[in-house]
Write a protein that holds these residues in place. Structure first.
Motif, PDB file in Angstrom:
ATOM      1  N   ALA A  98      51.832  18.056 -28.772  1.00 42.78           N
ATOM      2  CA  ALA A  98      50.618  18.151 -29.594  1.00 42.78           C
ATOM      3  C   ALA A  98      49.547  18.947 -28.862  1.00 42.78           C
ATOM      4  O   ALA A  98      48.867  19.787 -29.459  1.00 42.78           O
ATOM      5  N   GLY A  99      49.396  18.699 -27.545  1.00 44.98           N
ATOM      6  CA  GLY A  99      48.429  19.467 -26.764  1.00 44.98           C
ATOM      7  C   GLY A  99      48.767  20.942 -26.724  1.00 44.98           C
ATOM      8  O   GLY A  99      47.880  21.802 -26.812  1.00 44.98           O
ATOM      9  N   HIS A 100      50.047  21.260 -26.593  1.00 41.20           N
ATOM     10  CA  HIS A 100      50.465  22.662 -26.608  1.00 41.20           C
ATOM     11  C   HIS A 100      50.102  23.322 -27.942  1.00 41.20           C
ATOM     12  O   HIS A 100      49.602  24.458 -27.983  1.00 41.20           O
ATOM     13  N   LEU A 101      50.366  22.628 -29.034  1.00 41.66           N
ATOM     14  CA  LEU A 101      50.100  23.210 -30.352  1.00 41.66           C
ATOM     15  C   LEU A 101      48.604  23.386 -30.603  1.00 41.66           C
ATOM     16  O   LEU A 101      48.206  24.271 -31.372  1.00 41.66           O
ATOM     17  N   ARG A 102      47.774  22.603 -29.931  1.00 39.81           N
ATOM     18  CA  ARG A 102      46.327  22.765 -30.082  1.00 39.81           C
ATOM     19  C   ARG A 102      45.813  24.019 -29.365  1.00 39.81           C
ATOM     20  O   ARG A 102      44.649  24.387 -29.534  1.00 39.81           O
ATOM     21  N   LEU A 103      46.645  24.659 -28.585  1.00 39.11           N
ATOM     22  CA  LEU A 103      46.278  25.936 -27.980  1.00 39.11           C
ATOM     23  C   LEU A 103      46.294  27.064 -29.005  1.00 39.11           C
ATOM     24  O   LEU A 103      45.763  28.151 -28.749  1.00 39.11           O
ATOM     25  N   LEU A 104      46.921  26.814 -30.137  1.00 40.58           N
ATOM     26  CA  LEU A 104      47.042  27.817 -31.196  1.00 40.58           C
ATOM     27  C   LEU A 104      45.913  27.661 -32.209  1.00 40.58           C
ATOM     28  O   LEU A 104      45.401  26.564 -32.412  1.00 40.58           O
ATOM     29  N   PRO A 105      45.517  28.734 -32.856  1.00 39.72           N
ATOM     30  CA  PRO A 105      44.465  28.622 -33.882  1.00 39.72           C
ATOM     31  C   PRO A 105      44.903  27.714 -35.020  1.00 39.72           C
ATOM     32  O   PRO A 105      46.066  27.715 -35.428  1.00 39.72           O
ATOM     33  N   GLU A 106      43.956  26.942 -35.531  1.00 38.63           N
ATOM     34  CA  GLU A 106      44.249  26.103 -36.686  1.00 38.63           C
ATOM     35  C   GLU A 106      44.635  26.970 -37.878  1.00 38.63           C
ATOM     36  O   GLU A 106      44.085  28.051 -38.090  1.00 38.63           O
ATOM     37  N   ARG A 107      45.616  26.503 -38.635  1.00 42.97           N
ATOM     38  CA  ARG A 107      46.120  27.135 -39.859  1.00 42.97           C
ATOM     39  C   ARG A 107      46.847  28.459 -39.588  1.00 42.97           C
ATOM     40  O   ARG A 107      47.057  29.244 -40.501  1.00 42.97           O
ATOM     41  N   ASP A 108      47.243  28.679 -38.346  1.00 45.70           N
ATOM     42  CA  ASP A 108      48.000  29.877 -37.982  1.00 45.70           C
ATOM     43  C   ASP A 108      49.477  29.500 -37.992  1.00 45.70           C
ATOM     44  O   ASP A 108      49.904  28.671 -37.190  1.00 45.70           O
ATOM     45  N   PRO A 109      50.292  30.067 -38.893  1.00 44.76           N
ATOM     46  CA  PRO A 109      51.682  29.611 -39.009  1.00 44.76           C
ATOM     47  C   PRO A 109      52.532  30.013 -37.803  1.00 44.76           C
ATOM     48  O   PRO A 109      52.472  31.154 -37.339  1.00 44.76           O
ATOM     49  N   HIS A 110      53.319  29.071 -37.319  1.00 45.07           N
ATOM     50  CA  HIS A 110      54.253  29.310 -36.216  1.00 45.07           C
ATOM     51  C   HIS A 110      55.541  28.551 -36.532  1.00 45.07           C
ATOM     52  O   HIS A 110      55.815  27.509 -35.932  1.00 45.07           O
TER      53      HIS A 110
END
Length: 240
Positions: A95-107
């Motif tokens: 979850a912490g790793h994914l918070r490094l990405l912009p919100e609503r940015d598809p990956h």
């Protein structure tokens, strides 16, 4: 505005007396937040636990609003995850790793990786391998991907055993030998999805990805390595 999609719960925070703001990871809409009315109720609390999969319907008047979620249980993994230290620390780290990405940015690649890892947290060695592959993919999604295909010095594709800490490129055994103390070991399984880690490669892999996450992501943003990462590594070591 309205959409419906499968999602994985990453976290929650309180909102008012009875509601929560749910942080969900979706395949096509990325990490997406929304208010769940009554999210602190006895009915919804067990559903809105990190690691659970839900069917989420998001609604808002305009796309830029926080919006609201209506969630239905799909796969409730949380009770099983709570039984394992590897799983508990692992879901916090992911979850912490994914918070490094912009919100609503598809990956979608990271969503699929997250889903796969959640189904393998009962196997500590397999968990370590999958989390490492996830971190390699995360670096790529953030624009700092490692180049492990060929030797940076010769272009050879065989006997690659090091990674340059400067370029993030693979280095062969012979050309790298004079600088072996300054190079990072390259776990072979990170080059080939069909390979399983050899003894010691999980620890070497975490040193490798940790070095580049610190250099390119954590330090430039002024943040520390998540404590859950060291805790996960320790839990994997204790269980294998």
């Amino acid at each position: 505005m309205e959409w419906r999609e499968s999602a994985i719960v990453l976290g929650l925070r309180r909102h008012g007396e009875t509601s929560v703001i749910a942080e969900l990871m979706t395949r096509s809409r990325g990490r997406h937040l929304g208010i769940v009315r009554g999210g602190r109720s006895r009915r919804l609390q067990p559903v809105l636990q990190p690691g659970n999969e839900v069917e989420a319907t998001w609604r808002a008047r305009i796309d830029e609003q926080l919006g609201t979620y209506v969630v239905e249980p799909a796969e409730l993994r949380a009770a099983r995850l709570m039984e394992s230290a590897v799983a508990l620390h692992g879901i916090q780290l992911l979850a912490g790793h994914l918070r490094l990405l912009p919100e609503r940015d598809p990956h979608p690649r990271l969503y699929d990786g997250l889903s796969l890892i959640l189904d393998h947290f009962d196997n500590a060695a397999r968990s370590g391998e999958l989390v490492l592959r996830f971190e390699v993919a995360l670096l790529e999604e953030l624009g700092f991907g490692l180049d492990l295909a060929a030797c940076a010095a010769t272009g050879a594709t065989e006997d690659l055993v090091y990674v340059s800490p400067k370029s993030g490129r693979a280095v062969g055994r012979e050309p790298g030998e004079p600088w072996r103390d300054k190079l990072l070991p390259l776990p072979l399984f990170l080059r080939d999805p069909a390979l399983r880690p050899a003894p010691g490669e999980i620890a070497a892999g975490f040193r490798l990805t940790g070095y580049f996450l610190a250099r390119h992501v954590w330090q430039p943003r002024g943040i520390a390595e998540p404590p859950s990462r060291a805790a996960l590594i320790a839990a994997i070591g204790a269980a294998t």
